[in-house]
Design a protein around this motif. Structure first.
Motif, mmCIF file in Angstrom:
data_model
loop_
_atom_site.group_PDB
_atom_site.id
_atom_site.type_symbol
_atom_site.label_atom_id
_atom_site.label_comp_id
_atom_site.label_asym_id
_atom_site.label_seq_id
_atom_site.Cartn_x
_atom_site.Cartn_y
_atom_site.Cartn_z
ATOM 1 N N UNK A 16 0.843 -1.195 0.000
ATOM 2 C CA UNK A 16 0.000 0.000 0.000
ATOM 3 C C UNK A 16 0.880 1.246 0.000
ATOM 4 N N UNK A 17 0.555 2.190 -0.847
ATOM 5 C CA UNK A 17 1.353 3.413 -0.946
ATOM 6 C C UNK A 17 1.200 4.304 0.287
ATOM 7 N N UNK A 18 0.180 4.062 1.093
ATOM 8 C CA UNK A 18 -0.062 4.913 2.262
ATOM 9 C C UNK A 18 0.458 4.307 3.558
ATOM 10 N N UNK A 19 0.013 3.086 3.850
ATOM 11 C CA UNK A 19 0.396 2.498 5.138
ATOM 12 C C UNK A 19 1.467 1.427 5.030
ATOM 13 N N UNK A 20 1.799 1.011 3.795
ATOM 14 C CA UNK A 20 2.844 0.019 3.613
ATOM 15 C C UNK A 20 2.388 -1.406 3.767
ATOM 16 N N UNK A 21 1.100 -1.627 3.981
ATOM 17 C CA UNK A 21 0.588 -2.986 4.149
ATOM 18 C C UNK A 21 0.715 -3.769 2.845
ATOM 19 N N UNK A 22 1.065 -5.055 2.991
ATOM 20 C CA UNK A 22 1.158 -5.921 1.817
ATOM 21 C C UNK A 22 -0.180 -6.563 1.475
ATOM 22 N N UNK A 23 -1.176 -6.314 2.316
ATOM 23 C CA UNK A 23 -2.502 -6.900 2.085
ATOM 24 C C UNK A 23 -3.294 -5.995 1.143
#
Length: 528
Positions: free
Chosen positions: A212-219
């Protein structure tokens, strides 16, 4: 009904003025909904009071937006009732409708049941009834794209043929709305957007992101929707030439000269290509748009395979010939009107093709007698001989020769003008009357005696003029009847290395051939 969020009345309807702003109880759902006033209501229809279901009707959706009404989606993707439908949740839509009627009747709220015809949307393939639903979609803002596209047509940078379609174009563009570009289909270009399961942020990119470009989550998961097919098609004029790379093809061929397509996709495809072309390349994608007609049945119906109203063009071509088919369509292609297909028209076109073939057959059969006397085809019909036409006899040009070359020049000019201005039906008719009437019925018949004249000089001059006119007529006719003209053209001597009539220069009118006096004199003879 289960998703109703208001009852609307006309603001000038005296019967309900005192009720506007009050609330009523929605039967079965026991939900209070407001009575609103909106000019969309037809006071003369029914009671003049209409329920508003913003999530399941496009008109109601607009009313709901104007009045700030909630949008309650009472259906699921598979056509069943959702949890928002209350006691009807889980029922198949048509079963739910029957249950609603039964419950209204049981509660004494059903006044009557009557038949009512109204328009409903159905799938064009399986004919399933389509249920309108307000869902989350992707939209493209169109007004900023439409304004320069309107300007280039107003300024004449893009010419639309026929001209009456310009107003249709302007109507679409000046009333343009944001474009819903997402589709829930199995096939198409996936929307390049990834949804984050953790922070709900949407990452958009040309490449598949790892997180995710905002929080960095890979989900993250890619949006399941695909782009509207027209969204991809609108890029066609420049992506086919290598864009976004600055390729040699793009520099050479963009903008293109003419776009030929059907008028029914003027907005869906043509307008969008213009908008995207200007937006991404700062250039118009083409200079002229020719909107051709639609071929209809004798009853005026649009030809359709699914409706069984079409014809098999392959079978028609086998029976009558491809050139006959092409000539038939071209001769009926008057700008601004559809083509009505009838069998007699293509029979006439086949007769025309036979007329040309028989004229060529006559020439070559009769040439044999002159060749027996030592004459060669090259000295009668060679390209350098044709270039020097018309040929004189005893330093004079006979009346029939003056007339046919004058007519040829006039026909060449008329044909060029018609083709340049996309009046293909005019070009077809002009060439038809020249080839069949002037050349075959009059000129060949007139010079027949001279073809076998004992005076060799006179016979040779006549043959040379005959072949010069014949070859020029083949080139004029070639765009409409390419197969027949190609075959016959190769029967004549050509320059070394000549590959096709299509690669030869198209005839141009010659002022020195123009002879009004000869045309007038010959006209008098024809009348006699």
């Amino acid at each position: 009904m289960l998703g109703d969020t208001a009852v609307a009345v006309h603001p000038e309807d005296e019967r309900y003025k005192g009720l506007v702003g009050k609330k009523v109880l929605l039967p079965l759902m026991e939900r209070e909904i407001p009575i609103i006033a909106d000019a969309v209501v037809d006071r003369e229809f029914g009671t003049g009071a209409v329920k508003i279901t913003p999530a399941h009707d496009p008109n109601d959706f607009e009313v709901g937006r104007r009045h700030g009404l909630p949008e309650i989606d009472v259906m699921t993707d598979d056509g069943r009732m959702s949890a928002a439908a209350g006691a009807y949740a889980g029922l198949e839509r048509f079963d739910a409708r029957k249950r609603v009627v039964e419950d209204l009747k049981a509660q004494g709220l059903l006044e009557k049941v009557t038949e009512h015809a109204h328009a409903i949307g159905v799938c064009e393939r399986c004919h399933t009834v389509v249920e309108p639903r307000a869902l989350t979609q992707w939209f493209c803002k169109m007004k900023p794209l439409a304004e320069p596209a309107i300007s280039v047509v107003e300024k004449g940078e893009i010419k639309i043929v026929p001209p009456n379609r310009r107003e249709e174009y302007f109507h679409w563009m000046r009333n343009i709305r944001d474009w819903c570009i997402s589709r829930q289909l199995w096939w198409g270009h996936r929307i390049p957007a990834w949804h984050c399961a953790d922070c709900k942020f949407i990452t958009v990119g040309l490449e598949t992101p790892a997180k995710c470009a905002k929080c960095g989550s890979a989900t993250i998961e890619q949006d399941p929707d695909v782009l509207d097919t027209w969204f991809s098609s609108q890029l066609w004029p420049f992506v086919t030439l290598g864009w976004p790379e600055e390729t040699e093809d793009l520099r050479t061929y963009y903008p293109t000269s003419v776009l030929i397509t059907g008028y029914e996709i003027l907005f869906f495809w043509v307008a969008r290509m213009i908008m995207m072309g200007i937006h991404f390349t700062d250039k118009v994608p083409f200079r002229t748009v020719y909107l051709h007609s639609i071929v209809r049945t004798a009853e005026g119906l649009k030809m359709s395979k699914s409706k069984g109203t079409g014809i098999d063009p392959v079978e028609v071509n086998r029976k009558f010939g491809t050139d006959a088919m092409r000539f038939t369509l071209a001769s009926m292609a008057a700008p601004g009107s559809d083509l009505i297909w009838t069998g007699d028209r293509i029979e006439s076109s086949r007769n025309f093709a036979n007329k040309i073939w028989n004229a060529a057959r006559f020439l070559f059969l009769n040439l044999g007698k002159l060749e027996a006397g030592g004459a060669m085809l090259e000295e009668l019909a060679g390209p350098e001989i044709r270039t020097k036409a018309p040929h004189k006899y005893s330093a004079l040009l006979q009346l029939a020769d003056r007339w046919i070359f004058s007519r040829l020049s006039r026909v060449i000019g008329q044909t060029n003008d018609a083709l340049e201005n996309c009046r293909f039906h005019e070009a077809a008719h002009v060439v038809y009357h020249f080839f069949w009437g002037d050349f075959c019925d009059w000129y060949i018949e007139w010079v027949k005696p001279e073809l076998q004249d004992a005076d060799r000089e006179r016979a040779i001059a006549t043959w040379r003029n005959l072949f010069a006119v014949f070859e020029a007529a083949l080139r004029i006719l070639h765009p409409i009847m390419p197969f027949l003209t190609e075959e016959l053209w190769h029967q004549l001597p050509q320059t070394e290395g000549a590959k096709s009539i299509a690669l030869e220069a198209f005839p141009e009118a010659k002022l020195e051939w123009t002879d009004p006096a000869a045309e007038e004199e010959f006209k008098l003879l024809q009348e006699i």
